[in-house]
Design an enzyme around this catalytic site. Structure first.
Site, PDB file in Angstrom:
ATOM      1  N   ASN A 181      -0.551   0.553   6.150  1.00 38.71           N
ATOM      2  CA  ASN A 181       0.156  -0.363   5.261  1.00 38.71           C
ATOM      3  C   ASN A 181       0.783  -1.422   6.161  1.00 38.71           C
ATOM      4  O   ASN A 181       1.504  -1.086   7.101  1.00 38.71           O
ATOM      5  CB  ASN A 181       1.246   0.379   4.475  1.00 38.71           C
ATOM      6  N   GLY A 182       0.452  -2.683   5.926  1.00 40.06           N
ATOM      7  CA  GLY A 182       1.030  -3.753   6.741  1.00 40.06           C
ATOM      8  C   GLY A 182      -0.002  -4.829   7.002  1.00 40.06           C
ATOM      9  O   GLY A 182      -1.047  -4.885   6.370  1.00 40.06           O
TER      10      GLY A 182
ATOM     11  N   HIS B  17      24.027 -38.760 -18.236  1.00 34.39           N
ATOM     12  CA  HIS B  17      23.113 -39.233 -19.297  1.00 34.39           C
ATOM     13  C   HIS B  17      23.118 -38.302 -20.492  1.00 34.39           C
ATOM     14  O   HIS B  17      22.158 -38.253 -21.247  1.00 34.39           O
ATOM     15  CB  HIS B  17      21.707 -39.362 -18.717  1.00 34.39           C
TER      16      HIS B  17
ATOM     17  N   CYS C  39       0.835  -1.195   0.000  1.00 34.79           N
ATOM     18  CA  CYS C  39       0.000   0.000   0.000  1.00 34.79           C
ATOM     19  C   CYS C  39       0.874   1.249   0.000  1.00 34.79           C
ATOM     20  O   CYS C  39       2.049   1.217   0.301  1.00 34.79           O
ATOM     21  CB  CYS C  39      -0.888   0.006   1.246  1.00 34.79           C
TER      22      CYS C  39
ATOM     23  N   GLU D 199      15.636 -22.535 -12.051  1.00 40.76           N
ATOM     24  CA  GLU D 199      15.296 -21.111 -11.860  1.00 40.76           C
ATOM     25  C   GLU D 199      16.495 -20.225 -12.168  1.00 40.76           C
ATOM     26  O   GLU D 199      16.381 -19.185 -12.810  1.00 40.76           O
ATOM     27  CB  GLU D 199      14.801 -20.892 -10.430  1.00 40.76           C
TER      28      GLU D 199
ATOM     29  N   LYS E  36       5.231  -9.223 -18.221  1.00 39.95           N
ATOM     30  CA  LYS E  36       5.201  -9.599 -16.802  1.00 39.95           C
ATOM     31  C   LYS E  36       4.113 -10.628 -16.542  1.00 39.95           C
ATOM     32  O   LYS E  36       4.274 -11.524 -15.749  1.00 39.95           O
ATOM     33  CB  LYS E  36       4.986  -8.366 -15.923  1.00 39.95           C
TER      34      LYS E  36
ATOM     35  N   TRP F  21      -3.104  -2.089  -1.629  1.00 40.31           N
ATOM     36  CA  TRP F  21      -2.747  -3.353  -2.268  1.00 40.31           C
ATOM     37  C   TRP F  21      -3.368  -4.406  -1.362  1.00 40.31           C
ATOM     38  O   TRP F  21      -2.874  -4.653  -0.261  1.00 40.31           O
ATOM     39  CB  TRP F  21      -1.231  -3.477  -2.340  1.00 40.31           C
TER      40      TRP F  21
ATOM     41  N   LYS G 133      16.528 -17.294 -14.993  1.00 40.54           N
ATOM     42  CA  LYS G 133      16.905 -15.895 -14.721  1.00 40.54           C
ATOM     43  C   LYS G 133      17.967 -15.427 -15.719  1.00 40.54           C
ATOM     44  O   LYS G 133      17.864 -14.361 -16.296  1.00 40.54           O
ATOM     45  CB  LYS G 133      17.437 -15.778 -13.293  1.00 40.54           C
TER      46      LYS G 133
ATOM     47  N   ARG H 212       3.975   1.123  -6.701  1.00 42.10           N
ATOM     48  CA  ARG H 212       3.881   0.084  -5.657  1.00 42.10           C
ATOM     49  C   ARG H 212       2.701  -0.851  -5.915  1.00 42.10           C
ATOM     50  O   ARG H 212       2.528  -1.843  -5.235  1.00 42.10           O
ATOM     51  CB  ARG H 212       3.724   0.749  -4.282  1.00 42.10           C
TER      52      ARG H 212
ATOM     53  N   GLU I 264      16.573 -15.165 -19.382  1.00 46.33           N
ATOM     54  CA  GLU I 264      15.494 -14.213 -19.699  1.00 46.33           C
ATOM     55  C   GLU I 264      15.954 -12.753 -19.571  1.00 46.33           C
ATOM     56  O   GLU I 264      15.325 -11.873 -20.148  1.00 46.33           O
ATOM     57  CB  GLU I 264      14.249 -14.465 -18.870  1.00 46.33           C
TER      58      GLU I 264
END
Ligand code: AGP
Length: 616
Positions: A99-100, A507, A2, A484, A611, A75, A488, A27, A491
């Protein structure tokens, strides 16, 4: 996350508040609102769902005039995006923005309802407004006294700004584990969640410490601790540009989000772990206890980075809950004519909650009678809405296209789910569950230790930035982390990279090894250490260059790779095996970031990528 703004001074506050909220749009949010002290009329609020343009349209219809006010972009974490859940929240003469996450919100809400309070929203924030109003009714002399009394009841993370009709031309703010900064003007004071919202008015800022409360008036700020002890804090001068300020001084959002991971993991764990009982708080999982005992298969479905987190989840669900588990990428499930049934728990993992391939798989599973649990970072997004329940990560908006903090918070969600299932099914003993959950709560501090080694990864990036290929190897939950790391790198730096199960080297992939094929090997001191170390030796024997991610102080790895040209070692702290993926992935994220930065690619918006992939 937020956004909060506040203004007290000689000017009309509404334009200042709206512009401040606009500066915080990065944000992410789903609704917005203002509260203004309107002369003798007390406090008035205007709120709107959606973008700031909707709030401005509402203000056109219902203009507010006043020189003291607070604003908020929400948010959603508790309660779906709606006008009723939008901030500010009002109770009697008090308006609050927050916010929290308030961890004990359920108990406080019950207590207030029992005393006759009728809530107008589903939010945890409204509780604070009622607690402050009740303290004022109870005789608190000043607004700050009422706020301190209210916060004494609250557990969790908060940055709040409070107005009261009883205290004109005054804002009270407080901070605990959630960002809030004060702007010092000439004859005016501001507050905001982040510096960009202040820079149009002042570059002199005061950073509140945890557990501090401040009263803002035109004359300045009076800061105290929660127990009322006075605090003196000199302003700092900020020399960032507004764009730099949005990235918190980091060069890219991705680097900022890599560094936000410890906080994101803490926020995702908040209110969900009971170390005394060695259990996960059921309400937070979105899955009933009876169903948890009845399911016969867990079927993870996801795409990209989220599929890598799901793969780790599969290991943990089978290890801890002893229920068969599989992982499949969304685009394959939807065209494979899969067979689901009422004994299936389908876990759909998605940062955006909008990925079409995953959403389509969810609909197929639902149509065949499976129970679907969404693991998402965006409240009320399409996948949670199409599911039977939701387990939300609290990473906050992720701006960089390459997912980082959402991956580590998804890992946390996977482990919480596995512990929850194991405890419900009686396959995970309390001491073992307590060990895992304790390790998880310690993980953010260990992640911070790894982040301190950023300079080593910047150096390695310089060494390997001209590589044409790179191989990432891991075993067990290190295997999805290897996948992963490869994702990264490819991309954002456009270097071809592959993640492989280390045991698969013999193998085929070992044919690729020569002095031009750098190999990143995840070989911490876990159950797979010896076998992975032998993989590293095989690579070294063929002149392959190795970057080993190893447990700090591991002389065996250092000995193998020591000496000129032998290879490089990046250390991570000793940690429980379940926490290792949270630590191992950080060097891989930083390596990819610095290679891409050195190559000058568009790190936050890499070519050809979006995204959120809402197309086939
Ligand atoms: C990860 O860095 C990529 N941005 C991409 O693979 C992403 O993880 C994938 O598109 C899934 O997105 P979701 O988590 O929002 O469903």
């Amino acid at each position: 996350m937020c956004g909060i703004v506040g203004y007290v001074g000689p000017k009309q506050c509404v334009p200042i508040l709206v512009e401040g909220l606009r500066r915080l749009e990065y944000r992410g949010y789903d609704s917005a609102g203002l509260a203004v002290q309107v002369g003798s009329r007390g406090i008035e609020i205007v709120r709107a769902v959606g973008k700031l343009a909707n709030l401005e349209a509402a203000l056109q219809k219902n203009p507010l005039a006043g020189t003291t006010g607070i604003g908020h972009t929400r948010w959603a974490t508790h309660g779906r995006p709606s006008e009723a859940n939008a901030h500010p929240h009002v109770a009697g003469r008090v308006a609050v923005v927050h916010n929290g996450i308030i961890e004990n919100h359920v108990a406080l809400r019950r207590e207030l309802e029992a005393s006759g309070v009728r809530f107008a929203s589903d939010t945890d924030t409204e509780i604070v407004a009622h607690l402050v109003e009740r303290a004022l009714q109870g005789g608190a002399r000043r607004l700050v006294d009422a706020v301190r009394a209210a916060l004494a009841r609250v557990r969790g993370a908060y940055a709040i700004a409070v107005l009261s009709a009883t205290s004109p031309d005054e804002i009270v703010v407080a901070k605990a584990d959630s960002p809030l900064v004060l702007g010092v003007g000439d004859g005016e004071m501001l507050c905001a969640s982040d510096i960009p919202a202040l820079l149009a008015h002042t570059r002199r800022v005061v950073l509140l410490d945890e557990g501090e409360v401040a009263t803002l008036t035109r004359a300045g700020a009076e800061i105290t601790t929660l127990d009322g002890t006075r605090v003196e804090r000199a302003p700092k001068t900020i020399d960032w540009s507004p764009t730099q300020a949005e990235k918190g001084g980091y060069k890219h959002f991705m680097l900022k989000e890599i560094h936000e991971q410890p906080r994101a993991v803490e926020d995702t764990l908040r209110g969900r772990v009971d170390l005394v009982e060695g259990d996960v708080v059921g309400e937070a999982i979105g899955l009933g206890a009876d169903l948890a005992t009845r399911i016969q298969r867990v079927y993870f479905v996801a795409c990209g980075t989220s599929a890598h987190a799901a793969m780790a989840g599969r290991y943990w669900v089978e290890q801890l809950a002893r229920v068969p588990a599989v992982v499949e990428i969304g685009s394959e499930v939807r065209y494979r004519e899969p067979v689901f049934g009422p004994g299936d728990l389908v876990v759909a993992v998605s940062q955006s909650g909008e990925t079409l391939d995953t959403l389509a798989a969810v609909k197929t599973a639902k149509a065949q009678g499976a129970h679907v649990l969404a693991v998402a970072n965006v409240i009320d997004s399409a996948i949670p809405r199409a599911s039977d329940g939701a387990l939300y990560t609290h990473a906050g908006p992720e701006i960089g296209v390459a997912s980082t903090k959402c991956f580590t918070t998804q890992l946390v969600a996977m482990l919480l789910l596995a512990v929850y299932l194991g405890r419900r099914r009686g396959t995970l003993a309390v001491p073992e569950a307590r060990r895992i959950l304790d390790a998880l709560t310690q993980a953010p501090q260990r992640m911070r230790v790894v982040l301190e080694r950023e300079g080593e990864l910047r150096r390695l990036a310089k060494k390997f930035m001209r590589s044409q290929h790179m191989l990432f190897l891991g075993r067990g939950t290190g295997y999805p982390v290897a996948l992963e790391g490869a994702l990264k790198l490819k991309e954002i730096s456009y270097i071809h990279a592959e993640g492989y199960a280390a045991g698969e080297m013999k193998h085929g992939p070992i044919a690729l090894i020569d002095e031009d094929m750098p190999v990143v090997a995840l070989c911490p001191r876990d159950a797979h250490f010896e076998k992975t170390l032998s993989n590293v030796q095989e690579v070294r024997a063929r002149e392959g260059q190795v970057i080993a991610i190893a447990t700090e102080g591991d002389a065996e790895v250092a000995g193998l790779l020591g000496g000129a040209g032998g290879g490089d070692v990046v250390s991570i702290p000793v940690a429980a095996p379940e926490v290792l993926p949270l630590l191992e992935v950080i060097p891989l994220q930083l390596l990819a970031y610095y290679v891409a930065d050195l190559k000058g690619t568009d790190v936050d918006q890499p070519r050809n990528l979006a995204k959120t992939v809402t197309v086939e």
